[in-house]
Design a protein around this motif. Structure first.
Motif, PDB file in Angstrom:
ATOM      1  N   LEU A  53       0.824  -1.207   0.000  1.00 50.27           N
ATOM      2  CA  LEU A  53       0.000   0.000   0.000  1.00 50.27           C
ATOM      3  C   LEU A  53       0.860   1.259   0.000  1.00 50.27           C
ATOM      4  N   ALA A  54       1.943   1.250   0.753  1.00 48.37           N
ATOM      5  CA  ALA A  54       2.834   2.416   0.784  1.00 48.37           C
ATOM      6  C   ALA A  54       3.439   2.656  -0.588  1.00 48.37           C
ATOM      7  N   GLY A  55       3.866   1.604  -1.264  1.00 48.72           N
ATOM      8  CA  GLY A  55       4.410   1.746  -2.608  1.00 48.72           C
ATOM      9  C   GLY A  55       3.369   2.261  -3.590  1.00 48.72           C
ATOM     10  N   LEU A  56       2.135   1.782  -3.460  1.00 45.96           N
ATOM     11  CA  LEU A  56       1.059   2.219  -4.337  1.00 45.96           C
ATOM     12  C   LEU A  56       0.753   3.702  -4.130  1.00 45.96           C
ATOM     13  N   VAL A  57       0.601   4.101  -2.876  1.00 49.46           N
ATOM     14  CA  VAL A  57       0.291   5.499  -2.572  1.00 49.46           C
ATOM     15  C   VAL A  57       1.441   6.408  -2.986  1.00 49.46           C
ATOM     16  N   ALA A  58       2.668   6.028  -2.665  1.00 43.06           N
ATOM     17  CA  ALA A  58       3.827   6.845  -3.025  1.00 43.06           C
ATOM     18  C   ALA A  58       3.958   6.970  -4.543  1.00 43.06           C
ATOM     19  N   GLY A  59       3.716   5.888  -5.258  1.00 42.35           N
ATOM     20  CA  GLY A  59       3.774   5.929  -6.716  1.00 42.35           C
ATOM     21  C   GLY A  59       2.724   6.864  -7.301  1.00 42.35           C
ATOM     22  N   LYS A  60       1.534   6.814  -6.740  1.00 45.52           N
ATOM     23  CA  LYS A  60       0.462   7.685  -7.231  1.00 45.52           C
ATOM     24  C   LYS A  60       0.780   9.149  -6.922  1.00 45.52           C
ATOM     25  N   LEU A  61       1.281   9.427  -5.714  1.00 42.88           N
ATOM     26  CA  LEU A  61       1.660  10.799  -5.365  1.00 42.88           C
ATOM     27  C   LEU A  61       2.786  11.303  -6.266  1.00 42.88           C
ATOM     28  N   PHE A  62       3.744  10.440  -6.562  1.00 41.95           N
ATOM     29  CA  PHE A  62       4.829  10.826  -7.458  1.00 41.95           C
ATOM     30  C   PHE A  62       4.285  11.136  -8.848  1.00 41.95           C
ATOM     31  N   GLN A  63       3.366  10.329  -9.334  1.00 41.66           N
ATOM     32  CA  GLN A  63       2.784  10.564 -10.656  1.00 41.66           C
ATOM     33  C   GLN A  63       2.029  11.888 -10.696  1.00 41.66           C
ATOM     34  N   ILE A  96      12.837   7.216 -12.641  1.00 42.79           N
ATOM     35  CA  ILE A  96      12.723   7.888 -11.331  1.00 42.79           C
ATOM     36  C   ILE A  96      11.572   7.301 -10.533  1.00 42.79           C
ATOM     37  N   SER A  97      10.462   7.021 -11.181  1.00 40.42           N
ATOM     38  CA  SER A  97       9.306   6.445 -10.499  1.00 40.42           C
ATOM     39  C   SER A  97       9.635   5.067  -9.930  1.00 40.42           C
ATOM     40  N   ALA A  98      10.326   4.247 -10.697  1.00 43.85           N
ATOM     41  CA  ALA A  98      10.697   2.908 -10.217  1.00 43.85           C
ATOM     42  C   ALA A  98      11.658   2.998  -9.039  1.00 43.85           C
ATOM     43  N   ALA A  99      12.618   3.903  -9.119  1.00 41.35           N
ATOM     44  CA  ALA A  99      13.569   4.064  -8.014  1.00 41.35           C
ATOM     45  C   ALA A  99      12.856   4.562  -6.763  1.00 41.35           C
ATOM     46  N   PHE A 100      11.988   5.540  -6.924  1.00 41.45           N
ATOM     47  CA  PHE A 100      11.241   6.079  -5.788  1.00 41.45           C
ATOM     48  C   PHE A 100      10.350   5.005  -5.172  1.00 41.45           C
ATOM     49  N   GLY A 101       9.657   4.247  -6.002  1.00 37.88           N
ATOM     50  CA  GLY A 101       8.789   3.176  -5.499  1.00 37.88           C
ATOM     51  C   GLY A 101       9.572   2.100  -4.759  1.00 37.88           C
ATOM     52  N   ALA A 102      10.741   1.759  -5.277  1.00 33.87           N
ATOM     53  CA  ALA A 102      11.570   0.747  -4.616  1.00 33.87           C
ATOM     54  C   ALA A 102      12.065   1.236  -3.262  1.00 33.87           C
ATOM     55  N   ILE A 103      12.455   2.490  -3.191  1.00 31.59           N
ATOM     56  CA  ILE A 103      12.927   3.038  -1.910  1.00 31.59           C
ATOM     57  C   ILE A 103      11.798   3.058  -0.892  1.00 31.59           C
ATOM     58  N   SER A 105       9.052   1.280  -0.860  1.00 30.48           N
ATOM     59  CA  SER A 105       8.663  -0.091  -0.539  1.00 30.48           C
ATOM     60  C   SER A 105       9.658  -0.728   0.431  1.00 30.48           C
ATOM     61  N   GLN A 106      10.939  -0.516   0.197  1.00 26.93           N
ATOM     62  CA  GLN A 106      11.959  -1.085   1.072  1.00 26.93           C
ATOM     63  C   GLN A 106      11.867  -0.483   2.474  1.00 26.93           C
ATOM     64  N   LEU A 107      11.716   0.826   2.555  1.00 28.81           N
ATOM     65  CA  LEU A 107      11.618   1.476   3.864  1.00 28.81           C
ATOM     66  C   LEU A 107      10.359   1.039   4.615  1.00 28.81           C
ATOM     67  N   SER A 108       9.254   0.927   3.919  1.00 35.82           N
ATOM     68  CA  SER A 108       8.027   0.495   4.583  1.00 35.82           C
ATOM     69  C   SER A 108       8.101  -0.983   4.960  1.00 35.82           C
ATOM     70  N   ASN A 109       8.823  -1.769   4.187  1.00 33.78           N
ATOM     71  CA  ASN A 109       9.029  -3.177   4.538  1.00 33.78           C
ATOM     72  C   ASN A 109       9.818  -3.284   5.837  1.00 33.78           C
ATOM     73  N   GLN A 110      10.879  -2.500   5.941  1.00 30.68           N
ATOM     74  CA  GLN A 110      11.675  -2.501   7.171  1.00 30.68           C
ATOM     75  C   GLN A 110      10.857  -1.979   8.349  1.00 30.68           C
ATOM     76  N   GLY A 111      10.052  -0.954   8.113  1.00 36.15           N
ATOM     77  CA  GLY A 111       9.220  -0.396   9.170  1.00 36.15           C
ATOM     78  C   GLY A 111       8.173  -1.380   9.665  1.00 36.15           C
ATOM     79  N   SER A 112       7.525  -2.084   8.756  1.00 35.14           N
ATOM     80  CA  SER A 112       6.511  -3.057   9.176  1.00 35.14           C
ATOM     81  C   SER A 112       7.157  -4.234   9.901  1.00 35.14           C
ATOM     82  N   GLN A 113       8.349  -4.634   9.461  1.00 36.78           N
ATOM     83  CA  GLN A 113       9.068  -5.710  10.155  1.00 36.78           C
ATOM     84  C   GLN A 113       9.429  -5.272  11.567  1.00 36.78           C
ATOM     85  N   ALA A 114       9.896  -4.034  11.724  1.00 38.88           N
ATOM     86  CA  ALA A 114      10.238  -3.515  13.050  1.00 38.88           C
ATOM     87  C   ALA A 114       8.993  -3.429  13.928  1.00 38.88           C
TER      88      ALA A 114
END
Length: 125
Positions: A53-63, A96-103, A105-114
């Motif tokens: 969901l974080a990747g989806l929302v961030a991607g849409k905001l970036f677009q 740029i969109s793919a890089a932003f989405g990956a970042i 997604s990775q940060l939210s993955n680490q956050g949800s794991q924590a």
């Protein structure tokens, strides 16, 4: 029935039984792994849904931000706000969109794991 035929059937049966024992052992191992897994269904949902969901929302905001910037550039150039972008701009957006989405997604993955690990620590107290 000859001795060779009964020996061949016995060895085939032994191989089949051995194969069934290996399957049974694998099933037992998987069952034990599932029963000993500390993550509940809710934990697994958090760890998979939050990054998605974080990747989806961030991607849409970036677009949205990109489209506003592109419209502004088009107006400055004297074109219509919704004029199509060139190949270079489309490639830049994709990269740029793919890089932003990956970042994100990775940060939210680490956050949800924590978050899940913190819940486990609190529950074990």
């Amino acid at each position: 029935m000859s001795d060779e035929t009964s020996t061949g059937i016995a060895s085939d049966a032994d191989r089949v039984v051995e194969g069934l024992h290996r399957i049974d052992q694998k099933v037992d191992d998987l069952r034990n792994q599932r029963l000993n897994d500390p993550d509940s269904l809710g934990d697994k949902l958090v760890k998979s849904a939050v990054p998605a969901l974080a990747g989806l929302v961030a991607g849409k905001l970036f677009q949205i931000a990109w489209d506003k910037g592109a419209a502004r550039r088009n107006v400055i150039k004297g074109l219509a706000a919704d004029a199509p972008q060139g190949l270079a701009m489309s490639l830049a957006f994709a990269a740029i969109s793919a890089a932003f989405g990956a970042i994100v997604s990775q940060l939210s993955n680490q956050g949800s794991q924590a978050f899940v690990e913190r819940r486990h620590r609190k529950a074990s107290r």
